[in-house]
Design a protein around this motif. Structure first.
Motif, PDB file in Angstrom:
ATOM      1  N   GLY A 335     -72.581  13.804  27.635  1.00  0.00           N
ATOM      2  CA  GLY A 335     -73.620  14.092  28.836  1.00  0.00           C
ATOM      3  C   GLY A 335     -73.442  15.571  29.175  1.00  0.00           C
ATOM      4  N   VAL A 336     -72.252  15.902  29.511  1.00  0.00           N
ATOM      5  CA  VAL A 336     -71.908  17.306  30.051  1.00  0.00           C
ATOM      6  C   VAL A 336     -72.170  18.416  28.820  1.00  0.00           C
ATOM      7  CG1 VAL A 336     -70.193  18.863  30.808  1.00  0.00           C
ATOM      8  CG2 VAL A 336     -70.027  16.507  31.443  1.00  0.00           C
ATOM      9  N   ILE A 337     -71.932  17.937  27.416  1.00  0.00           N
ATOM     10  CA  ILE A 337     -72.168  18.882  26.351  1.00  0.00           C
ATOM     11  C   ILE A 337     -73.699  19.027  26.082  1.00  0.00           C
ATOM     12  CG2 ILE A 337     -72.086  19.159  23.762  1.00  0.00           C
ATOM     13  CD1 ILE A 337     -69.474  17.879  24.263  1.00  0.00           C
ATOM     14  N   LEU A 338     -74.459  17.915  26.284  1.00  0.00           N
ATOM     15  CA  LEU A 338     -75.986  18.129  26.373  1.00  0.00           C
ATOM     16  C   LEU A 338     -76.586  19.161  27.365  1.00  0.00           C
ATOM     17  CD1 LEU A 338     -76.853  14.342  25.126  1.00  0.00           C
ATOM     18  CD2 LEU A 338     -77.451  16.433  23.960  1.00  0.00           C
ATOM     19  N   GLY A 339     -75.925  18.813  28.534  1.00  0.00           N
ATOM     20  CA  GLY A 339     -76.577  19.425  29.650  1.00  0.00           C
ATOM     21  C   GLY A 339     -76.464  20.866  29.440  1.00  0.00           C
ATOM     22  N   ILE A 340     -75.092  21.253  29.143  1.00  0.00           N
ATOM     23  CA  ILE A 340     -74.622  22.783  28.795  1.00  0.00           C
ATOM     24  C   ILE A 340     -75.474  23.212  27.539  1.00  0.00           C
ATOM     25  CG2 ILE A 340     -72.950  24.435  28.355  1.00  0.00           C
ATOM     26  CD1 ILE A 340     -70.857  22.673  29.703  1.00  0.00           C
ATOM     27  N   GLY A 341     -75.842  22.299  26.659  1.00  0.00           N
ATOM     28  CA  GLY A 341     -76.455  22.699  25.418  1.00  0.00           C
ATOM     29  C   GLY A 341     -77.842  23.135  25.820  1.00  0.00           C
ATOM     30  N   PHE A 342     -78.636  22.339  26.927  1.00  0.00           N
ATOM     31  CA  PHE A 342     -79.850  22.656  27.084  1.00  0.00           C
ATOM     32  C   PHE A 342     -79.964  24.123  28.114  1.00  0.00           C
ATOM     33  CE2 PHE A 342     -81.081  18.606  25.421  1.00  0.00           C
ATOM     34  CZ  PHE A 342     -82.551  18.846  25.203  1.00  0.00           C
ATOM     35  N   ILE A 343     -79.047  24.092  28.741  1.00  0.00           N
ATOM     36  CA  ILE A 343     -78.807  25.427  29.479  1.00  0.00           C
ATOM     37  C   ILE A 343     -78.590  26.719  28.607  1.00  0.00           C
ATOM     38  CG2 ILE A 343     -77.517  26.883  31.357  1.00  0.00           C
ATOM     39  CD1 ILE A 343     -76.829  24.038  32.591  1.00  0.00           C
ATOM     40  N   THR A 344     -77.657  26.541  27.627  1.00  0.00           N
ATOM     41  CA  THR A 344     -77.414  27.519  26.681  1.00  0.00           C
ATOM     42  C   THR A 344     -78.955  27.970  25.861  1.00  0.00           C
ATOM     43  OG1 THR A 344     -75.338  26.734  26.270  1.00  0.00           O
ATOM     44  CG2 THR A 344     -76.223  28.358  24.714  1.00  0.00           C
ATOM     45  N   ILE A 346     -81.931  27.192  27.104  1.00  0.00           N
ATOM     46  CA  ILE A 346     -83.004  27.999  27.994  1.00  0.00           C
ATOM     47  C   ILE A 346     -82.694  29.462  28.160  1.00  0.00           C
ATOM     48  CG2 ILE A 346     -83.774  28.196  30.335  1.00  0.00           C
ATOM     49  CD1 ILE A 346     -83.498  25.036  30.187  1.00  0.00           C
ATOM     50  N   PHE A 347     -81.407  29.772  28.289  1.00  0.00           N
ATOM     51  CA  PHE A 347     -80.871  31.295  28.607  1.00  0.00           C
ATOM     52  C   PHE A 347     -81.171  31.857  27.092  1.00  0.00           C
ATOM     53  CE2 PHE A 347     -79.085  29.756  32.491  1.00  0.00           C
ATOM     54  CZ  PHE A 347     -79.484  30.699  33.487  1.00  0.00           C
ATOM     55  N   GLY A 348     -80.512  31.157  25.984  1.00  0.00           N
ATOM     56  CA  GLY A 348     -80.637  31.996  24.781  1.00  0.00           C
ATOM     57  C   GLY A 348     -82.102  32.334  24.413  1.00  0.00           C
ATOM     58  N   LEU A 349     -83.094  31.886  24.858  1.00  0.00           N
ATOM     59  CA  LEU A 349     -84.248  32.080  24.467  1.00  0.00           C
ATOM     60  C   LEU A 349     -84.951  33.478  25.411  1.00  0.00           C
ATOM     61  CD1 LEU A 349     -86.412  28.494  24.313  1.00  0.00           C
ATOM     62  CD2 LEU A 349     -85.844  30.073  22.559  1.00  0.00           C
ATOM     63  N   ILE A 350     -84.105  33.479  26.369  1.00  0.00           N
ATOM     64  CA  ILE A 350     -84.312  34.907  27.255  1.00  0.00           C
ATOM     65  C   ILE A 350     -83.459  36.001  26.883  1.00  0.00           C
ATOM     66  CG2 ILE A 350     -84.367  35.637  29.612  1.00  0.00           C
ATOM     67  CD1 ILE A 350     -84.825  32.773  30.404  1.00  0.00           C
ATOM     68  N   SER A 351     -82.408  35.789  26.848  1.00  0.00           N
ATOM     69  CA  SER A 351     -81.149  36.731  26.864  1.00  0.00           C
ATOM     70  C   SER A 351     -79.734  36.078  26.033  1.00  0.00           C
ATOM     71  CB  SER A 351     -81.063  37.659  27.968  1.00  0.00           C
ATOM     72  OG  SER A 351     -79.804  38.341  27.655  1.00  0.00           O
ATOM     73  N   TYR A 352     -79.291  36.545  24.988  1.00  0.00           N
ATOM     74  CA  TYR A 352     -77.980  36.054  24.439  1.00  0.00           C
ATOM     75  C   TYR A 352     -76.846  36.300  25.461  1.00  0.00           C
ATOM     76  CZ  TYR A 352     -79.397  34.297  19.841  1.00  0.00           C
ATOM     77  OH  TYR A 352     -79.917  33.520  18.833  1.00  0.00           O
ATOM     78  N   SER A 353     -76.923  37.685  26.096  1.00  0.00           N
ATOM     79  CA  SER A 353     -76.001  37.942  26.925  1.00  0.00           C
ATOM     80  C   SER A 353     -75.875  36.918  28.146  1.00  0.00           C
ATOM     81  CB  SER A 353     -76.144  39.368  27.482  1.00  0.00           C
ATOM     82  OG  SER A 353     -77.420  39.385  28.366  1.00  0.00           O
ATOM     83  N   ALA A 355     -76.628  33.602  27.901  1.00  0.00           N
ATOM     84  CA  ALA A 355     -76.374  32.462  27.206  1.00  0.00           C
ATOM     85  C   ALA A 355     -74.879  32.198  26.762  1.00  0.00           C
ATOM     86  CB  ALA A 355     -77.146  32.095  26.280  1.00  0.00           C
ATOM     87  N   ILE A 356     -74.311  33.439  26.540  1.00  0.00           N
ATOM     88  CA  ILE A 356     -73.046  33.381  25.576  1.00  0.00           C
ATOM     89  C   ILE A 356     -71.734  32.712  26.787  1.00  0.00           C
ATOM     90  CG2 ILE A 356     -72.161  35.732  26.565  1.00  0.00           C
ATOM     91  CD1 ILE A 356     -71.109  36.204  23.592  1.00  0.00           C
ATOM     92  N   TYR A 357     -72.209  32.962  27.852  1.00  0.00           N
ATOM     93  CA  TYR A 357     -70.926  32.262  28.816  1.00  0.00           C
ATOM     94  C   TYR A 357     -71.049  30.577  28.838  1.00  0.00           C
ATOM     95  CZ  TYR A 357     -70.702  37.010  30.402  1.00  0.00           C
ATOM     96  OH  TYR A 357     -70.555  38.444  30.432  1.00  0.00           O
ATOM     97  N   PHE A 358     -72.222  30.466  28.917  1.00  0.00           N
ATOM     98  CA  PHE A 358     -72.308  28.851  28.653  1.00  0.00           C
ATOM     99  C   PHE A 358     -72.092  28.412  27.410  1.00  0.00           C
ATOM    100  CE2 PHE A 358     -75.279  30.026  31.817  1.00  0.00           C
ATOM    101  CZ  PHE A 358     -75.056  29.121  33.027  1.00  0.00           C
ATOM    102  N   ALA A 359     -72.308  29.052  26.346  1.00  0.00           N
ATOM    103  CA  ALA A 359     -72.032  28.861  24.794  1.00  0.00           C
ATOM    104  C   ALA A 359     -70.266  28.606  24.714  1.00  0.00           C
ATOM    105  CB  ALA A 359     -72.422  29.587  23.962  1.00  0.00           C
TER     106      ALA A 359
END
Length: 393
Positions: A335-344, A346-353, A355-359
């Motif tokens: 559940g936590v991995i899925l949640g962080i994955g979706f946040i990654t 969302i941010f990855g579609l905007i800016s990799y810089s 998203a990289i911390y969540f990744a």
């Protein structure tokens, strides 16, 4: 000659896509049956990437290559790949090795299917670019329902530790997605929140390819939300029967699909067996709430294990005896991995810089979970091997 109906995410050694044929020429004989073929292109890496970037659902295409049937059952109990393909409406396989043998004769594409495929590719690129291979392969399986990158050793560890169900996108994942959407849209009115949540669930179902387990879970979630909006109660057994009916009307052969059998037997066991355990646990009148919640969770896991036992023995010939413990740890982590994955994503579609911390956090958590599963899955006492049941032939 034919039309591309769907394209899979790129594999390490091939590009897969499904074609509905207009005609086939074999040994100078022309066949005009509208067959569905799984086409595999196995050229070199650069040619695979080029084809993958160009091909889209809806394209008209001409191919030259090798046509073959799926491998049939050769020994008692052996998997019949040809029968499996037939149950999916697939006539056979078509293999090409050079881009000269593939020509897109009409670049017109299906807008909806192509848009979904482009979104899948974008999400997959985020996973690959921001995570290590093990984590990206896991996220591809959990969110995009593509487990092709997970190696056999890891899959076997998941089976031995009794948590292989988390690799199959099903009701567990849809439940977590439902929670995530409800949290995201929490500030909207009930009606708006429900509509947006249903739209999100539908998008997730389409992104995962619409497997029976995801369709079942999405239909059940939809029924629950509609009942909530109309102030009506729901019944788990009725809901799962409606979901099963919808799936089987669309394709009756799904009844013989192991995924369908495992998915529906798991939910039915929760509806039929779990209430008994729940009453027994409540009668204990445990003062510590967290202890009661753990026992209730174990009750759900045990109910599912009992309900799916006949199919587990039939298809895997083994029973995990540590699954109650491993599920207690792994399911919350998923559940936590899925949640962080979706946040990654969302941010990855905007800016990799961003998203990289969540990744990075998800890579640490995913690697810990996989190593945990491998540790317990490789223990000699983690499972019991069962002789394969005798089948009538």
């Amino acid at each position: 000659y034919g039309e591309v109906k769907s394209v899979e995410l790129i594999k390490s050694y091939e590009v897969l896509f499904t074609v509905k044929t207009d005609s086939m020429i074999i040994d100078n004989k022309t066949f005009y049956n509208p067959d569905y073929l799984i086409c595999k292109f196995r050229g070199d890496s650069a040619k695979r990437v080029k084809l993958y970037s160009e091909i889209k659902p809806g394209n008209k295409i001409f191919l030259t290559g090798t046509f073959q049937k799926g491998r049939e059952q050769r020994n008692p109990g052996e998997f019949d790949y040809n029968a499996y393909l037939s149950s999916k409406g697939i006539t056979g396989l078509f293999i090409a090795y050079d881009t000269d043998s593939i020509s897109i004769t009409n670049a017109k594409y299906d807008l909806i299917s192509s848009s979904l495929f482009s979104l899948r590719k974008s999400i997959d690129e985020i996973f690959v670019n921001l995570h290590d291979k093990e984590t990206s392969d896991l996220l591809r399986g959990l969110i995009l329902a593509d487990r092709s990158g997970i190696d056999n050793e890891t899959k076997n560890a998941f089976v031995n530790s009794g948590v292989v169900h988390v690799l199959a996108v099903s009701g567990l994942h849809v439940g977590y997605i439902l929670i995530i959407f409800i949290f995201i849209f929490g500030r909207f009115s009930i009606f708006t929140r429900s509509v947006l949540t249903l739209a999100g669930l539908l998008l997730f179902m389409l992104l995962t390819g619409g497997s029976p387990s995801v369709i079942r879970a999405t239909l059940m979630a939809t029924l629950i939300i509609i009942a909530y909006l109309s102030n009506r109660s729901t019944n788990l057994i009725n809901s799962i029967c409606i979901a099963g009916l919808v799936i089987l009307v669309g394709n009756p052969n799904e009844l013989y699909n192991p995924g369908f059998q495992l998915s529906f037997s798991a939910v039915l066991s929760i509806g039929l067996i779990y209430p008994y355990w729940q009453k027994r646990i409540y009668k204990l009148k445990i003062s510590r709430k967290w202890v009661e919640n753990i026992l209730l969770f174990i009750g759900v896991s045990l109910s599912v294990q009992i309900g799916t036992l006949p199919f587990t023995i039939t298809y895997f010939s083994k029973i995990s005896i540590i699954s109650l413990f491993t599920n207690l740890i792994v399911i919350p982590m998923v559940g936590v991995i899925l949640g962080i994955g979706f946040i990654t994503v969302i941010f990855g579609l905007i800016s990799y810089s961003l998203a990289i911390y969540f990744a990075a956090a998800n890579s640490l958590l995913s690697n810990f979970m996989i190593n945990f599963i491998k540790l317990f899955g490789n223990l000699d006492l983690s499972l019991i091997h069962i002789s394969e049941p005798t089948r009538p032939y």
